[in-house]
Motif scaffolding. Structure first.
Motif, mmCIF file in Angstrom:
data_model
loop_
_atom_site.group_PDB
_atom_site.id
_atom_site.type_symbol
_atom_site.label_atom_id
_atom_site.label_comp_id
_atom_site.label_asym_id
_atom_site.label_seq_id
_atom_site.Cartn_x
_atom_site.Cartn_y
_atom_site.Cartn_z
ATOM 1 N N VAL A 185 3.883 -32.954 -34.146
ATOM 2 C CA VAL A 185 4.516 -34.173 -33.504
ATOM 3 C C VAL A 185 4.791 -35.254 -34.709
ATOM 4 O O VAL A 185 5.521 -36.035 -34.706
ATOM 5 C CB VAL A 185 2.988 -35.026 -32.806
ATOM 6 N N TYR A 256 -3.698 -40.885 -26.237
ATOM 7 C CA TYR A 256 -2.868 -39.507 -26.083
ATOM 8 C C TYR A 256 -2.281 -38.991 -27.428
ATOM 9 O O TYR A 256 -1.875 -37.820 -27.866
ATOM 10 C CB TYR A 256 -1.717 -39.665 -24.913
ATOM 11 N N ASP A 257 -1.473 -40.076 -28.117
ATOM 12 C CA ASP A 257 -0.804 -39.652 -29.250
ATOM 13 C C ASP A 257 -1.797 -39.253 -30.511
ATOM 14 O O ASP A 257 -1.378 -38.180 -31.192
ATOM 15 C CB ASP A 257 0.139 -40.886 -29.840
ATOM 16 N N ASN A 260 -2.473 -35.313 -29.662
ATOM 17 C CA ASN A 260 -1.301 -34.554 -30.190
ATOM 18 C C ASN A 260 -1.314 -34.106 -31.690
ATOM 19 O O ASN A 260 -1.165 -33.059 -31.967
ATOM 20 C CB ASN A 260 -0.140 -35.269 -29.857
ATOM 21 N N THR A 264 -1.999 -30.376 -33.365
ATOM 22 C CA THR A 264 -1.149 -29.749 -34.397
ATOM 23 C C THR A 264 -1.896 -29.684 -35.507
ATOM 24 O O THR A 264 -2.045 -28.444 -35.950
ATOM 25 C CB THR A 264 -0.197 -31.228 -34.947
ATOM 26 N N SER A 291 -6.995 -27.303 -26.810
ATOM 27 C CA SER A 291 -5.493 -27.222 -26.286
ATOM 28 C C SER A 291 -5.467 -27.443 -24.517
ATOM 29 O O SER A 291 -4.535 -27.591 -24.222
ATOM 30 C CB SER A 291 -4.746 -26.161 -26.990
ATOM 31 N N LYS A 295 -3.774 -33.063 -20.608
ATOM 32 C CA LYS A 295 -3.429 -34.479 -21.286
ATOM 33 C C LYS A 295 -3.683 -35.690 -20.306
ATOM 34 O O LYS A 295 -3.937 -36.555 -20.617
ATOM 35 C CB LYS A 295 -1.871 -34.497 -21.679
#
Length: 771
Positions: A185, A256-257, A260, A264, A291, A295
């Motif tokens: 991301v 949410y970001d 991510n 990663t 994972s 989401k």
């Protein structure tokens, strides 16, 4: 311990992290006005021999902290080269103004005590302005020894950028990720050509989302999580911290970001530990849990401050991607691996809690009702522990690894888990009386549950797992099924004798047990049917659930305390299933998957039957368990057993000859032979033996034992020859395992002698009749 000190305020002076400043009244941007960026390069420390640490400890590590009064940064902990410690690290997140000072401190790590502060350096603003080229600065020693005075120096390079206001943060070194991670991301080159400032000072084009995250989001998230790592500046309350975390996440682009970025980082840890057998399987379990969280659930918890706090803690704990080679080197150390394992376990606990909470809208309300303000304390402690472990890992510090799981594993609805634990906080006789009554009630429940029968020795055996690096496809498939919240409740692995089903079952149990994620296991054994009667599976599961989940323990105790038949008299599957499992579970919610491993179901005394066999019973009733139950079963491919599960609503079936999962079986068998035979035998005969095994791991195991325990003066080559070229006269369609067993028996007995043959048949007949 060294990791708890964290060197954020070694002299007891509170350090206010950038998260704290982000919420100052009257400052809508959360930053002090007119602060300029300060680029600090820590080059090396010289003269370390005068501290005395090099004389006493040859492998001492040193690190430097730097604080601008708002943000604190820390170098890696490194070993010295004679009297010199060389870092050559750059800090980009410090700021300064005309009234500020920069404070640097030099530490030496210690194994059993807090890290030692060797000296410090206080630089006022005028000194910072004129320090453009690399310079040596004398540290003020903490001890008063004349020998040490002004002999330890730090070489620094300081640059102040007055042109860029602090409201545009520079790239955070802590937020960067390795470019090799697929689907990343945030990462890559610092900026694309289109976003490079032009000669006129303008920035043509619009910054990409990744650039905005790099420049603003991740530094804000890191600053927020940094607050967790500062024991010298504790957060006043969980509510206060959660409010601060909420603001930082809002600035970072939302939960949410941030999630991510967590994924990663977790994937990077999995990739870096691929060759570390003690860590890689467990990193994959953690990756699977995190994972597989949908989401979409983050939209449901976007406004929940406690969840935001947990997300920030996971984000900061997994910030390990500074140097892949250094990371891989550090986890060669067993102490470092232990710290990383603890971090992964804590991250899994947080992830499972977040998912359970998001799926159950009443979960938090019931949790708060039954545990009160203790919830805040637990979450805050868990967050702090995650970050403390991470800092201890990065500094190679000695950290005391406690078995501190997330504890919020279960929630009562209608039954109180706590028998008035608040009584300990009350004053007076009434409070003391309630406390005594609570202890008496607890003791009564414990005595009731101890009466429930339990099959001793029926649990998994950690020595019967898979060879490292083998059966990965099957193990990954089972792991994904366990952690996927949308999976079926049951998974049955069928295969013929010798294909390695049991090894997979024991390995799954071993891995999840090490991550504190196994609830129960039951291994059926044909030769021990009397001590492993099928009904003990249900009673054992109830006992294991009560050990793991306090709420279940209380609920089970209340369900059976006045029912002797339910406790010790019932052997009927229906009565046990309903009294021991369904009724107690009806009042509680369990956090995360509840994994139960059952091996060799075909060897159960009552495996099949029209209506009352164990297999048909499980096939019909497993669907009544809560949706987060995961019952993993292995069995030989027998028609009646397979038919019982084929049409079951909540059970999936996998076969050992599945083309996708068994693609590497022959390679795995060769790896097993290589690990268990001498180099000479494997190099000469390894391929032929693997081919002769016909995908049967049991064949390979028996062959290795036979070759390695040579009999009657036979050499290894002689044993191999007998296996590869058995005597003639055997049926063409004889099972490979039967052929091998006959070869081994012929080496031990002269069956051509009628007396030996008669005695052999007599003994074996008696043994087989008892099976």
């Amino acid at each position: 311990m060294a990791s708890d000190q964290l060197a954020l305020a070694p002299l007891g002076q509170p350090v206010s992290h950038s998260l704290g400043s982000a919420f100052r009244p009257g400052d809508p941007h959360g930053r002090p006005p007119h602060r300029s960026h300060l680029r600090l390069r820590i080059i090396h420390a010289d003269g370390l021999h005068v501290t005395g640490f090099l004389d006493r400890f040859k492998h001492r590590r040193f690190y430097v902290t730097a604080t601008d009064g708002v943000t604190t940064e820390t170098t890696k902990a490194i070993k010295s080269e004679k009297h010199l410690a060389r870092w050559d690290e750059i800090f980009n997140n410090l700021t300064t103004d005309s009234s500020s000072r920069l404070t640097l401190r030099l530490f030496a790590t210690r194994d059993k005590h807090d890290d030692a502060l060797l000296g410090e350096l206080d630089l006022p603003y005028p000194e910072l302005v004129r320090s453009l080229a690399p310079r040596d600065f004398h540290l003020v020693p903490i001890t008063r020894s004349p020998k040490q005075s002004h002999q330890v120096t730090l070489r620094l390079e300081i640059t102040i950028d007055h042109s860029e206001p602090h409201s545009q943060p520079a790239l955070s070194s802590r937020a960067s990720e390795p470019s090799s991670v697929p689907g990343k991301v945030v990462d890559g080159p610092a900026r694309s050509p289109s976003s490079t400032p032009s000669a006129a000072g303008t920035v043509p084009g619009t910054p990409s989302l990744a650039e905005m995250l790099d420049r603003v989001a991740l530094p804000a998230v890191d600053d927020a999580a940094g607050q967790l790592a500062a024991p010298s500046a504790p957060v006043a309350s969980m509510a206060n911290y959660a409010e601060q975390a909420s603001g930082a996440l809002d600035q970072a682009g939302g939960i949410y970001d941030t999630w991510n970025v967590i994924l990663t980082r977790m994937k990077w840890v999995v990739d870096c530990t691929e060759k570390i057998a003690e860590i890689h399987p467990y990193a994959k379990i953690a990756w699977s849990i995190l994972s597989l969280i949908p989401k979409m659930i983050f939209a449901q918890v976007e406004r929940d401050e406690n969840v935001k706090a947990l997300v920030l803690a996971i984000h900061d704990a997994l910030d390990l991607a500074r140097d892949a080679s250094a990371f891989e080197s550090s986890i060669q150390d067993s102490a470092q691996r232990d710290i990383l394992m603890a971090m992964l376990t804590h991250a899994c606990d947080c992830g499972e809690f977040i998912h359970t909470y998001a799926k159950d809208t009443q979960f938090w309300k019931r949790l708060w009702k039954n545990t009160g303000h203790e919830v805040d304390t637990r979450i805050q402690g868990h967050c702090s522990k995650l970050v403390a472990l991470r800092d201890g890992f990065l500094r190679h510090a000695t950290v005391t690894i406690e078995k501190t799981t997330f504890q919020i594993r279960d929630v009562v609805s209608g039954v109180s888990v706590q028998i008035d634990r608040m009584s300990s906080r009350l004053d007076g006789i009434s409070g003391q009386l309630e406390s005594v009554l609570g202890e008496v009630a607890d003791a009564g429940i414990d005595s009731v549950i101890r009466e429930i029968p339990y099959a001793l020795g029926a649990s998994f055996n950690s020595d019967r797992g898979c060879l490292t690096g083998t059966r990965d496809a099957f193990l990954d498939h089972v792991t994904s099924w366990v952690n996927n919240p949308d999976s079926t409740r049951g998974l049955v692995l069928f295969g013929r004798a010798g294909t390695g089903k049991s090894s997979i079952a024991h390995e799954v149990a071993r891995r999840f047990r090490k991550m504190d994620r196994l609830t129960s296991s039951f291994i059926f054994l044909r030769g021990q049917r009397s001590s492993r009667e099928p009904h003990l599976f249900f009673t054992g599961l109830a006992r294991d659930l009560s050990d793991r989940y306090p709420a279940f323990r209380v609920s089970l105790g209340k369900c059976i305390q006045h029912d002797t038949y339910a406790r010790i008299g019932a052997t009927n599957y229906t009565a046990l299933f309903e009294n021991m499992l369904l009724q107690p579970l009806a009042n509680i919610v369990l956090v995360g998957p509840v994994l139960v491993v059952v091996d060799a179901l075909d060897e159960a005394a009552d495996a099949t039957g029209e209506d009352d066999g164990l297999c048909p019973f499980l096939a019909k009733r497993v669907r009544e368990l809560p949706s987060n139950f995961r019952i993993f079963i292995t069995s030989r491919t027998e028609h009646e057993i397979e038919q019982a599960f084929v049409d079951a609503d909540a059970i999936n079936i996998v076969h050992m000859d599945d083309q996708r999962l068994s693609a590497d079986t022959n390679d795995d068998i060769r790896a097993y032979l290589s690990a268990n035979l001498s180099p000479h035998v494997y190099s000469e005969h390894g391929k032929d033996l693997a081919r002769k095994a016909e995908s049967l791991f049991q064949w390979a195991a028996a062959a290795c034992r036979y070759i390695n325990t040579r009999r009657r003066g036979l050499t290894e080559d002689d044993c191999v020859s007998r296996i590869l070229n058995p005597t003639s006269g055997r049926p063409q369609r004889m099972d490979p395992l039967d052929k091998l067993y006959l070869t081994i028996l012929e080496s031990g007995f002269d069956l051509s002698d009628p007396v030996v043959k008669r005695r052999y048949q007599s003994v074996m007949g008696q043994l087989l009749s008892r099976c």
